[in-house]
Each structure stands twice: as structure tokens, then as C-alpha cells.
Design a protein around this motif. Sequence first.
Motif, PDB file in Angstrom:
ATOM      1  N   THR A   8       0.789  -1.232   0.000  1.00  0.00           N
ATOM      2  CA  THR A   8       0.000   0.000   0.000  1.00  0.00           C
ATOM      3  C   THR A   8       0.819   1.278   0.000  1.00  0.00           C
ATOM      4  OG1 THR A   8      -0.102   0.076   2.423  1.00  0.00           O
ATOM      5  CG2 THR A   8      -1.842  -1.188   1.271  1.00  0.00           C
ATOM      6  N   GLY A   9       2.080   1.184   0.442  1.00  0.00           N
ATOM      7  CA  GLY A   9       2.887   2.386   0.591  1.00  0.00           C
ATOM      8  C   GLY A   9       2.534   3.199   1.817  1.00  0.00           C
ATOM      9  N   SER A  10       1.696   2.623   2.695  1.00  0.00           N
ATOM     10  CA  SER A  10       1.284   3.317   3.929  1.00  0.00           C
ATOM     11  C   SER A  10       1.767   2.552   5.149  1.00  0.00           C
ATOM     12  CB  SER A  10      -0.239   3.447   3.987  1.00  0.00           C
ATOM     13  OG  SER A  10      -0.732   4.221   2.927  1.00  0.00           O
ATOM     14  N   ALA A  11       2.029   3.282   6.236  1.00  0.00           N
ATOM     15  CA  ALA A  11       2.389   2.642   7.501  1.00  0.00           C
ATOM     16  C   ALA A  11       1.192   1.859   8.019  1.00  0.00           C
ATOM     17  CB  ALA A  11       2.805   3.694   8.522  1.00  0.00           C
ATOM     18  N   TRP A  12       1.471   0.742   8.693  1.00  0.00           N
ATOM     19  CA  TRP A  12       0.376  -0.101   9.186  1.00  0.00           C
ATOM     20  C   TRP A  12      -0.530   0.668  10.146  1.00  0.00           C
ATOM     21  CZ3 TRP A  12      -0.652  -1.287  14.235  1.00  0.00           C
ATOM     22  CH2 TRP A  12       0.356  -1.003  15.168  1.00  0.00           C
ATOM     23  N   GLN A  13       0.069   1.584  10.926  1.00  0.00           N
ATOM     24  CA  GLN A  13      -0.739   2.379  11.854  1.00  0.00           C
ATOM     25  C   GLN A  13      -1.777   3.217  11.102  1.00  0.00           C
ATOM     26  OE1 GLN A  13       2.633   2.303  11.733  1.00  0.00           O
ATOM     27  NE2 GLN A  13       3.556   2.588  13.752  1.00  0.00           N
ATOM     28  N   ASP A  14      -1.356   3.795   9.980  1.00  0.00           N
ATOM     29  CA  ASP A  14      -2.264   4.613   9.187  1.00  0.00           C
ATOM     30  C   ASP A  14      -3.315   3.756   8.496  1.00  0.00           C
ATOM     31  OD1 ASP A  14      -0.810   6.876   9.933  1.00  0.00           O
ATOM     32  OD2 ASP A  14       0.539   6.695   8.210  1.00  0.00           O
ATOM     33  N   LEU A  15      -2.942   2.541   8.103  1.00  0.00           N
ATOM     34  CA  LEU A  15      -3.910   1.639   7.485  1.00  0.00           C
ATOM     35  C   LEU A  15      -5.024   1.284   8.463  1.00  0.00           C
ATOM     36  CD1 LEU A  15      -1.508  -0.734   5.518  1.00  0.00           C
ATOM     37  CD2 LEU A  15      -3.134   0.897   4.539  1.00  0.00           C
ATOM     38  N   LEU A  16      -4.664   1.006   9.730  1.00  0.00           N
ATOM     39  CA  LEU A  16      -5.701   0.710  10.716  1.00  0.00           C
ATOM     40  C   LEU A  16      -6.607   1.921  10.921  1.00  0.00           C
ATOM     41  CD1 LEU A  16      -4.091  -1.884  11.231  1.00  0.00           C
ATOM     42  CD2 LEU A  16      -4.467  -1.550  13.671  1.00  0.00           C
ATOM     43  N   GLY A  17      -6.018   3.107  10.932  1.00  0.00           N
ATOM     44  CA  GLY A  17      -6.833   4.305  11.067  1.00  0.00           C
ATOM     45  C   GLY A  17      -7.774   4.486   9.894  1.00  0.00           C
ATOM     46  N   GLU A  18      -7.246   4.334   8.675  1.00  0.00           N
ATOM     47  CA  GLU A  18      -8.032   4.552   7.461  1.00  0.00           C
ATOM     48  C   GLU A  18      -9.103   3.486   7.262  1.00  0.00           C
ATOM     49  OE1 GLU A  18      -7.334   3.772   2.705  1.00  0.00           O
ATOM     50  OE2 GLU A  18      -5.603   4.230   3.971  1.00  0.00           O
ATOM     51  N   LEU A  19      -8.743   2.230   7.499  1.00  0.00           N
ATOM     52  CA  LEU A  19      -9.625   1.118   7.136  1.00  0.00           C
ATOM     53  C   LEU A  19     -10.551   0.669   8.263  1.00  0.00           C
ATOM     54  CD1 LEU A  19      -6.970  -1.019   5.224  1.00  0.00           C
ATOM     55  CD2 LEU A  19      -8.787   0.360   4.205  1.00  0.00           C
ATOM     56  N   VAL A  20     -10.188   0.947   9.518  1.00  0.00           N
ATOM     57  CA  VAL A  20     -10.959   0.428  10.648  1.00  0.00           C
ATOM     58  C   VAL A  20     -11.445   1.546  11.570  1.00  0.00           C
ATOM     59  CG1 VAL A  20     -10.961  -1.155  12.615  1.00  0.00           C
ATOM     60  CG2 VAL A  20      -9.668  -1.747  10.548  1.00  0.00           C
ATOM     61  N   PHE A  21     -10.544   2.296  12.168  1.00  0.00           N
ATOM     62  CA  PHE A  21     -10.939   3.240  13.213  1.00  0.00           C
ATOM     63  C   PHE A  21     -11.825   4.369  12.681  1.00  0.00           C
ATOM     64  CE2 PHE A  21      -6.488   2.097  14.942  1.00  0.00           C
ATOM     65  CZ  PHE A  21      -6.966   0.899  15.422  1.00  0.00           C
ATOM     66  N   GLU A  22     -11.413   4.997  11.576  1.00  0.00           N
ATOM     67  CA  GLU A  22     -12.175   6.130  11.053  1.00  0.00           C
ATOM     68  C   GLU A  22     -13.574   5.721  10.592  1.00  0.00           C
ATOM     69  OE1 GLU A  22      -9.829   8.164   8.149  1.00  0.00           O
ATOM     70  OE2 GLU A  22      -8.131   8.437   9.532  1.00  0.00           O
ATOM     71  N   PRO A  23     -13.708   4.635   9.812  1.00  0.00           N
ATOM     72  CA  PRO A  23     -15.066   4.245   9.412  1.00  0.00           C
ATOM     73  C   PRO A  23     -15.993   3.951  10.591  1.00  0.00           C
ATOM     74  CG  PRO A  23     -13.440   3.110   8.067  1.00  0.00           C
ATOM     75  CD  PRO A  23     -12.688   3.794   9.158  1.00  0.00           C
ATOM     76  N   LEU A  24     -15.426   3.461  11.701  1.00  0.00           N
ATOM     77  CA  LEU A  24     -16.231   3.119  12.867  1.00  0.00           C
ATOM     78  C   LEU A  24     -16.445   4.303  13.809  1.00  0.00           C
ATOM     79  CD1 LEU A  24     -14.818  -0.415  13.736  1.00  0.00           C
ATOM     80  CD2 LEU A  24     -17.124   0.136  12.978  1.00  0.00           C
ATOM     81  N   GLY A  25     -15.834   5.437  13.506  1.00  0.00           N
ATOM     82  CA  GLY A  25     -15.953   6.577  14.405  1.00  0.00           C
ATOM     83  C   GLY A  25     -15.210   6.380  15.712  1.00  0.00           C
ATOM     84  N   MET A  26     -14.175   5.523  15.693  1.00  0.00           N
ATOM     85  CA  MET A  26     -13.376   5.288  16.902  1.00  0.00           C
ATOM     86  C   MET A  26     -12.276   6.346  16.957  1.00  0.00           C
ATOM     87  SD  MET A  26     -13.276   1.083  16.688  1.00  0.00           S
ATOM     88  CE  MET A  26     -12.429   0.838  18.263  1.00  0.00           C
ATOM     89  N   HIS A  27     -12.661   7.566  17.278  1.00  0.00           N
ATOM     90  CA  HIS A  27     -11.781   8.713  17.116  1.00  0.00           C
ATOM     91  C   HIS A  27     -10.670   8.781  18.148  1.00  0.00           C
ATOM     92  CE1 HIS A  27     -14.444  10.023  14.018  1.00  0.00           C
ATOM     93  NE2 HIS A  27     -15.465  10.219  14.834  1.00  0.00           N
TER      94      HIS A  27
END
Length: 503
Positions: free
Chosen positions: A203-222
Motif C-alpha cells: 500500500t505504501g502506507s504505515a500499518w498504523q495509518d492503514l488501521l486508522g483509514e480502514l478500521v478506526f475512522e469508518p467506525l468513528g473510533m476517534h
Amino acid sequence: MNSRLKAMALVSAWTATMWWSPTHAVPADRHDDFESELRAFVADTLTQLPMVPGFAVTVVKDDRVLVADGFGFLDAAKTRASHPDAAYYVASSTKSFTALAASRLEDQGRLAWNKPLSAWFPDTTFAAGVAAKDITLQHLLTHTSGLTNDALTVRLAYTGEHDPALLRRLLAQSAPNPEAPIGRFDYDNVGYNIATIMMEDATGSAWQDLLGELVFEPLGMHRTTAYWSKGHDLAPPHMANSRGAQALAMGKTDATMHSAGGVVSTARDMGAWLRVQLNDGRLGERRIFPAGLVAATHESRVEVGQQFGDYSRDGYGLGWYVGQYRGQPMLHHFGSFPGYRAHVSLLPEQHMGVSVLVNESTAGFLVADIVANFAYDWWRDAADANTRHRAKVRALAAMAVKKLAEEDAKRDERLKQPGSLSQSPRHYAGTYHHAGYGDLVVSARGRAIDVRLGQLHARAEPHDTPESIRVELIPGQGEVLTFQRAPSGDVVRVRFWDSDFTR
């Protein structure tokens, strides 16, 4: 959508129909009674176990968050009250987040479950015996890769000394697991750590950012993040002794947050996580993840066959153990690290989920499970749950007081030992190198010896083995460090963690 997800979507739709039939409606006053009695039980637990500062508890039932709150305090001094948005480290419960992010990438066509390790890393020469052409991403995420690599896992979880180039070099040092060949379950962080490299390459993205983009943000886990530095109102780690809860000097940093154990979350945010798990990717009327995606992570992919207290671990999916609790189907993943304990579980047939996050890892190791069990058992028989689990808390309190006193007594005895070093501390001071673990630094502080390995550090204690000291670089895990001499008498090596560090 791939064929597996299509099949799981059909099952998911059928299950949702079952659950939302009127026969499963629960009177509102039962919800209120439960919340009141859970809060009373937690308050009593904290009174019985004063060495536990506090914890975050989340309970979801029938798509309703019944409890999402912090209890007690964040610190041993009791100056900062816990609250619904306080962030606790979830340790290995991180794996279910990482596996869902990987599943999302696979569903998007950005990752391939069955692409072998040799194709992911064509320029890497693996150690003899590593069947890189047979090991896939799915093997890595189900602990069936047949690999072991302690240096990789230690650097990522404990010392924090790594960069992308070093991680690739360490990847090449992976060795065949003598206890478990490819396809056999053997729990280890190494699979998720290697999967991280794949996800970042793809992906060219850090794993931390992937979790934010793909999981936390869609769920509103701010307030949930894989960056320690971005956590708000973090609960610091504690370990108890006979005097009460003691803050640990060793904590987490961004460098020791990793995809097998690198998320902080809150009681409030965990409500969204439990709900989306119980509803196959939906939050109320909103579909967050494609139908079947979440359900596919719950599907057992390898046999485990373990018993863990009241829980059976029959199989393992993607970041979830698949088993039972007192005869009821359960999904769970717990987490443990010095200073922390996490319990995250689901009873799908009861449409119920519980998260308990604790920032103390002695008594907290067991109390997280007791609180979760109380929540589940209350819905079977409230009176029995109160009686049985309050008795368990009293027994745990008595056991903890006794054990902590014994451990302190043992430590006091160790400190009284004369030690076995033949020379003054400065004679042993120096830097000792290991190609995998890095530099072990031994320092003399007057008559004391300090030992450091990356972010790990400890004051040494005497030990009776010749030319040895005892250190707890990882709190609660004492290890013997033995100095080795050349014929000239000079100290040239240190034996530690069954490995040689050369001066």
C-alpha cells in the motif's frame, strides 16, 4: 467480493434475521438492572483489590451499549479518575484489528491471501529449512507459518530499535519453528509482524495509518489509535506489589507499538468495535464493512484445542479465537503486557460482547476475566452471578495479597545475597552486541550495575551462579545474565536470553 465472503454474507443475513425477531427483545428495565448491578460489582471489586487502579468496561447487548465507562483511577496515586474516553493499551487484542484491516485490503484486491512469502520478498535469501514458497499471508495471520524469529518480535515489542531496512534484514533470519511446522497452530507475534511488512509494501502506507483509514475512522473510533503519541489521556502501566500498585518505568512508545500488539482504545470506542463484530459490519442501519467481511474473520481456519480458564479455544480465525464459554459459542482475543491486561470477547448467540481493559497486570490479569464473566453470567442468573463472582473476587484478593507478599519476600532475600561477581562492577561495564537483538549496555553505578537493551532497562540484582547477575529487563520476567571470560581474564561475552552478546 470473493466466494468466501459471498457465502459468509448469506450466513450473516440469516443470522441477523434470527436475532432481530421479536422473541429476542429484552425489556428496558432488565438493561437498567444489569447496568446498576454491574456497576455495583465493579465498585466492590475495586474495593477488594486496591492494587488495581481501575479499568475500562464496555458491554454491548442486542446492539445496545449498556455500559461504556471507566472505573477507579488511571494512576496509583488516585489523582486521575478513569472515564469513558481514557485510552488503555489493548496489547494482543490488537490482532483482530490488524486482521480486519488485512481482510479489507484483500477484499479490495490490494493483498492476496495465497501469495507466497518467496513472491512477496523475491530478493530475500531465507534461512535453510524455511519453505518461503509455501508460506502465505493467511498462514501468518493464523499463527500457522511454521516460522520463529525472536529478534524481530523483541525489537518491535520491547526494545524499539528498528527501521525498515533492519526489519528486512531480520526477516531473513526467520527460522523454522521446531515446535510447529507450517499449518500447525503456534501462537507467536512473528506472523503479524511479517504481515505488517507485506501490508506496507502493498500500500505504501504505515500499518498504523492503514488501521486508522480502514478500521478506526469508518467506525468513528476517534480516540483509538496505533500511535502511542496520539493517545489522549493514556492509562499508564502498573504492576502491584505488597504495598499496592506501582507505576512501571517501562511503557509503550510509537517504536514499540506493532501490529501484533499496538493499539490503544477507550471504553466508548470499544462499544462500536463490539457492535460491528456482532452485526457483521453494520453499526445500526449503517453498513461499515462489506457483508461477510467481518464474519469471515470469525471463521475458524485452524484447530487449536486449548482450555483457558472458563474458555475453550477450539480454533483460530483471523485475529479471533473460536471456542466456547460455559457451553456457549464464543469469540475472544485477550491481551497481556507488563502493566496491562485486555479482555475482548463475544457471545454471538446471546448477541452480546464485553471489553475489559486494565492498566495493572498482576491481579488485573484475572480480574478482567472475572468482570467479563459476571456480565455474561448475569443474563443467565443474576443472583448466581453476584454470589459466585463476588466469591471469586474475594478469593482472588486473598491470593493476590499472599502472592505479592511472597514475591516481595523473595526479592528481599535476593538482594541480601553477596552476589557471585569476582571483580568490581566497572570491570564488567561495556557494550555487548548481538546481530539480532542489538546492543546490551552494562553500566557501573558505584557498587550497582545497570543493564539496558534499547528501551528496556533495569538495575541488576545479585545471583548465585558464578559471574552472573539477575535482571528484569521485562518487568516480572527475571533472567540470568552470565559474563564469560577469555583466557586472559577479560570479560568478552555475555550469555543472555540463550544468546551470546560479544563485547
